[in-house]
Enzyme design. Structure first.
Site, PDB file in Angstrom:
ATOM      1  N   GLU A  16       0.828  -1.205   0.000  1.00  0.00           N
ATOM      2  CA  GLU A  16       0.000   0.000   0.000  1.00  0.00           C
ATOM      3  C   GLU A  16       0.868   1.264   0.000  1.00  0.00           C
ATOM      4  OE1 GLU A  16      -4.129  -1.444   2.041  1.00  0.00           O
ATOM      5  OE2 GLU A  16      -2.623  -0.664   3.407  1.00  0.00           O
ATOM      6  N   CYS A  21       3.246   8.738   1.002  1.00  0.00           N
ATOM      7  CA  CYS A  21       3.760   7.853   2.047  1.00  0.00           C
ATOM      8  C   CYS A  21       4.070   6.509   1.389  1.00  0.00           C
ATOM      9  CB  CYS A  21       2.682   7.721   3.120  1.00  0.00           C
ATOM     10  SG  CYS A  21       3.109   6.611   4.460  1.00  0.00           S
ATOM     11  N   CYS A  76       6.873  -6.505   7.488  1.00  0.00           N
ATOM     12  CA  CYS A  76       7.814  -5.839   8.390  1.00  0.00           C
ATOM     13  C   CYS A  76       8.239  -6.814   9.473  1.00  0.00           C
ATOM     14  CB  CYS A  76       7.133  -4.617   9.017  1.00  0.00           C
ATOM     15  SG  CYS A  76       8.258  -3.597   9.992  1.00  0.00           S
ATOM     16  N   CYS A 106       6.085  -4.048  16.093  1.00  0.00           N
ATOM     17  CA  CYS A 106       5.521  -3.048  17.014  1.00  0.00           C
ATOM     18  C   CYS A 106       4.057  -3.420  17.306  1.00  0.00           C
ATOM     19  CB  CYS A 106       5.604  -1.648  16.411  1.00  0.00           C
ATOM     20  SG  CYS A 106       7.296  -1.153  16.052  1.00  0.00           S
ATOM     21  N   CYS A 156       0.943  -1.560  15.561  1.00  0.00           N
ATOM     22  CA  CYS A 156       0.981  -1.293  14.121  1.00  0.00           C
ATOM     23  C   CYS A 156       0.333  -2.421  13.334  1.00  0.00           C
ATOM     24  CB  CYS A 156       2.438  -1.129  13.690  1.00  0.00           C
ATOM     25  SG  CYS A 156       2.634  -0.799  11.940  1.00  0.00           S
ATOM     26  N   CYS A 192      -1.679   6.648   9.972  1.00  0.00           N
ATOM     27  CA  CYS A 192      -0.440   6.071  10.493  1.00  0.00           C
ATOM     28  C   CYS A 192      -0.658   4.685  11.082  1.00  0.00           C
ATOM     29  CB  CYS A 192       0.115   6.939  11.614  1.00  0.00           C
ATOM     30  SG  CYS A 192       0.464   8.576  11.095  1.00  0.00           S
TER      31      CYS A 192
HETATM   32  N1  SAH Z   1       9.070   1.322  10.458  1.00  0.00           N
HETATM   33  C1  SAH Z   1       9.129   2.758  10.422  1.00  0.00           C
HETATM   34  C2  SAH Z   1       8.165   3.401   9.433  1.00  0.00           C
HETATM   35  C3  SAH Z   1       6.760   2.883   9.356  1.00  0.00           C
HETATM   36  S1  SAH Z   1       5.593   3.393  10.549  1.00  0.00           S
HETATM   37  C4  SAH Z   1       8.939   3.304  11.817  1.00  0.00           C
HETATM   38  O1  SAH Z   1       8.669   2.541  12.729  1.00  0.00           O
HETATM   39  O2  SAH Z   1       9.129   4.497  12.021  1.00  0.00           O
HETATM   40  C5  SAH Z   1       5.331   5.113  10.353  1.00  0.00           C
HETATM   41  C6  SAH Z   1       4.915   5.785  11.652  1.00  0.00           C
HETATM   42  O3  SAH Z   1       3.589   5.393  12.088  1.00  0.00           O
HETATM   43  C7  SAH Z   1       5.844   5.426  12.807  1.00  0.00           C
HETATM   44  O4  SAH Z   1       6.115   6.563  13.580  1.00  0.00           O
HETATM   45  C8  SAH Z   1       5.005   4.434  13.578  1.00  0.00           C
HETATM   46  O5  SAH Z   1       5.458   4.271  14.885  1.00  0.00           O
HETATM   47  C9  SAH Z   1       3.632   5.041  13.463  1.00  0.00           C
HETATM   48  N2  SAH Z   1       2.541   4.124  13.770  1.00  0.00           N
HETATM   49  C10 SAH Z   1       2.501   2.787  13.596  1.00  0.00           C
HETATM   50  N3  SAH Z   1       1.328   2.282  14.014  1.00  0.00           N
HETATM   51  C11 SAH Z   1       0.599   3.321  14.473  1.00  0.00           C
HETATM   52  C12 SAH Z   1      -0.708   3.443  15.010  1.00  0.00           C
HETATM   53  N4  SAH Z   1      -1.495   2.381  15.183  1.00  0.00           N
HETATM   54  N5  SAH Z   1      -1.130   4.674  15.343  1.00  0.00           N
HETATM   55  C13 SAH Z   1      -0.350   5.764  15.160  1.00  0.00           C
HETATM   56  N6  SAH Z   1       0.890   5.712  14.637  1.00  0.00           N
HETATM   57  C14 SAH Z   1       1.368   4.500  14.307  1.00  0.00           C
END
Ligand code: SAH
Length: 341
Positions: A90, A103, A110, A114, A117, A331
């Protein structure tokens, strides 16, 4: 087939040399690809027919197929691209007053895991190639007939875990002979792969570095982000300080606020202590709840209180406007979708 967009100009010169051609042919091919944006070698009319045929045998000008395109109520558009090998990713297009921001994803899936996410829980498949990173931008520009002015590596994947392809893509996105987007309009976001942050600092690119911090104690951060078990907050911030010193660039810290998890005054106080004196900015994101996720959004009131506390104590903080949440494009909501889903 090799994807012709995987090469820098220097590398392409080597490729054409191997075909017995002069290096300036690479310049011509580059111009056709990125200035004229042709989609077939047959259109490269200043190359001999013989060379065009040779190129066709070895290379392809890979174009993604759009499997799905969704438009959110705020105008944000989410693409599901077919990578033509059975995988899909995506990419999200956002419109701001200063232009279009894209984006992009850096991996199919991945590895970081986390907890908050949506990319977590779907197995990692592979890195995207440099050409596939570029093609996300080019495919959207073709489809919408627009020029993208900002690129953020905040889609699926951990960009620093696909270091070489991502750094090469940044050079090409930035190169005036390629996509010609200013380095300051390119952001790379990382969950905190410390050795790669040190390496990136040496690259001499003026892109913006975003760090997904999200918590102020190691206990709390490790619960949200397993990467913190490998690289603790202190090590991460030390790498950030080194990055700022070497590049003179301000770092952006991402902090997703989750109710009763990391959003109280004590957290704000610790955050101020951690970031005091650093050339940085804090981006507060109301966390997006994902399917079966344990974290829920903080109240608006709390988010504002958190921001105000930071601002009153010398840390510049803003609340990120959430775009595209009604089409799961905000995000942390992007997923690698199954083609048959
Ligand atoms: N792997 C990288 C980039 C992808 S995530 C990273 O971790 O930075 C892009 C951004 O979205 C990151 O700051 C991540 O922490 C945030 N993110 C991921 N899941 C989220 C969620 N459920 N709500 C808000 N932000 C989120």
């Amino acid at each position: 087939m090799k994807n012709i967009k995987d090469y820098t100009l220097e590398e392409l010169k080597e490729e054409v040399k191997n075909l017995g051609e002069k290096p300036f042919r690479a310049e011509q091919i580059f111009k056709w690809l990125y200035e004229d944006k042709v989609l077939s070698f047959d259109d490269m009319t200043n190359l001999s027919i013989d060379l065009r045929n040779k190129l066709k045998e070895i290379y392809e000008i890979k174009q993604f197929k759009i499997l799905k395109k969704q438009v959110a109520s705020d105008g944000t558009k989410k693409y599901l691209f077919d990578l033509l090998d059975g995988n899909a990713i995506e990419t999200v297009l956002m419109q701001y007053h200063h232009g279009y921001s894209l984006c992009v994803s850096s991996q199919v899936g991945c590895k970081m895991g986390c907890k908050f996410c949506a990319s977590t829980g779907i197995p990692f498949v592979r890195n995207l190639t440099t050409g596939e990173i570029l093609e996300q931008i080019m495919a959207v520009e073709r489809d919408e007939n627009i020029r993208i002015s900002n690129v953020v590596f905040m889609g699926i994947g951990e960009p620093l875990d696909n270091y070489d392809n991502v750094v090469k893509a940044i050079h090409l996105i930035n190169n005036p002979k390629c996509l010609n987007i200013g380095a300051r309009h390119i952001s790379i976001s990382t969950s905190g792969l410390v050795p790669k942050i040190y390496k990136l600092a040496e690259e001499n690119i003026q892109c913006t570095l975003s760090i997904s911090l999200h918590a102020t104690t190691n206990e709390q951060r490790s619960k949200m982000m397993p990467v913190n078990n490998t690289y603790h907050i202190e090590e991460l911030l030390q790498a950030c300080k080194d990055y700022i010193e070497k590049t003179n660039r301000r770092i952006s810290f991402e902090y997703a606020l989750a109710k009763e998890n990391n959003d109280n005054l004590e957290d704000a106080k610790r955050l101020v202590k951690l970031l005091k004196g650093m050339l940085c900015h804090v981006n507060l994101i109301p966390i997006n709840k994902i399917e079966n996720g344990e974290f829920t959004k903080s109240s608006n009131e709390n988010i504002i209180k958190f921001r105000d506390y930071l601002n009153e104590h010398g840390i510049v903080a803003t609340i990120r406007r959430e775009l595209g949440s009604d089409i799961d494009a905000a995000c942390g909501q992007l997923r690698r979708k199954n083609l048959h889903e």
